[in-house]
Enzyme design. Sequence first.
Site, PDB file in Angstrom:
ATOM      1  N   THR A  44       0.966  -1.098   0.010  1.00 34.27           N
ATOM      2  CA  THR A  44      -0.127   0.021   0.008  1.00 34.27           C
ATOM      3  C   THR A  44       0.956   1.390  -0.035  1.00 34.27           C
ATOM      4  O   THR A  44       0.781   2.215  -0.763  1.00 34.27           O
ATOM      5  CB  THR A  44      -0.847  -0.155   1.158  1.00 34.27           C
ATOM      6  OG1 THR A  44      -1.729  -0.936   1.212  1.00 34.27           O
ATOM      7  CG2 THR A  44      -1.633   1.338   1.205  1.00 34.27           C
ATOM      8  N   TYR A  67     -12.874  -5.176  -2.611  1.00 40.99           N
ATOM      9  CA  TYR A  67     -14.287  -4.816  -3.172  1.00 40.99           C
ATOM     10  C   TYR A  67     -15.047  -6.123  -3.511  1.00 40.99           C
ATOM     11  O   TYR A  67     -16.280  -5.978  -3.417  1.00 40.99           O
ATOM     12  CB  TYR A  67     -13.897  -4.042  -4.684  1.00 40.99           C
ATOM     13  CG  TYR A  67     -15.074  -3.846  -5.470  1.00 40.99           C
ATOM     14  CD1 TYR A  67     -15.630  -2.427  -5.110  1.00 40.99           C
ATOM     15  CD2 TYR A  67     -15.682  -4.547  -6.317  1.00 40.99           C
ATOM     16  CE1 TYR A  67     -16.714  -2.087  -5.475  1.00 40.99           C
ATOM     17  CE2 TYR A  67     -17.088  -4.027  -7.280  1.00 40.99           C
ATOM     18  CZ  TYR A  67     -17.286  -2.753  -6.676  1.00 40.99           C
ATOM     19  OH  TYR A  67     -18.682  -2.468  -7.293  1.00 40.99           O
TER      20      TYR A  67
END
Length: 294
Positions: free
Chosen positions: A46, A109
């Site tokens: 990240t 998601y």
Amino acid sequence: MSIFTGAGVAIITPFNEDGSVNYEEFGRIIDDQISGGSDAIIVCGTTGESSTMDHDEHIEVIKYCVEKVAGRVPVIAGSGSNCTREAINISKRAEEVGANGLLCVTPYYNKCTQEGLYQYYKAISDAVNIPIIMYNIPGRTGTTIQPETAVRIAKEVKNVVAIKEASGNISAVAKLAALADGCIDIYSGNDDQVLPILSLGGKGVISVWSHVAPKKVHDMVYAYLNGDTATATKLQLEAIDVIGALFCEVNPIPVKAAMNMLGYKAGPVRAPLTELSDAHKELLEKALKDYGVL
């Protein structure tokens, strides 16, 4: 079992003003992190803005990192995806260019089931031969690896040896540690919770804080592991304000600003991230000065 013990830096990817990777500065940051005491380099996570990279660039950055590190510490490559086929492809290519391990975030998601998580990690593991660290960060992915699932994966899936715990839920980490009974290594994914996780048997931290103070993070972990809890606690608590400043906006916006303040050519973040606000720049600069690193 352990890929590393101590403080691994979740390293930024420095960019030029045109958005390309600044490999010369990347090499400088890698060298400074290793000489400063970081026990592992976690690349293309990240903090490294891997979500803005295409597959070829992603692998190019991992390859450069592996070659620059040259075996001095383990290199762990971010390789998770919301598509299992993509995760397998990136993982295989990361292994081919020499990564020592993989950090595989849960699918985002899609919000798969716990069985889906098991099948995801099993499919990746079946495709590679290097160790895998699961990455539990529900605040970003919308999916949580339940303690029971993490233990099942660790016991039944080859190569899965650890978990980066960034849920912020210490009770869940305690349950995981109790169920695991040593079958899985636990790394803190939150810089302000390193000591609590070490107290539950953790092996260390995958850290953003290490960018500005690699020796202090390393020393804190090893002080605790060597029984000097007073020193470890002091180092953790002294850093609370600077850690807060490093997360005053979404990671890695503040840490790239911090590295620029410290004289590195970290460059901009890639869209859709934006540069640190002026108010937060003042807060961050003050925190770095108060911490004694600026």
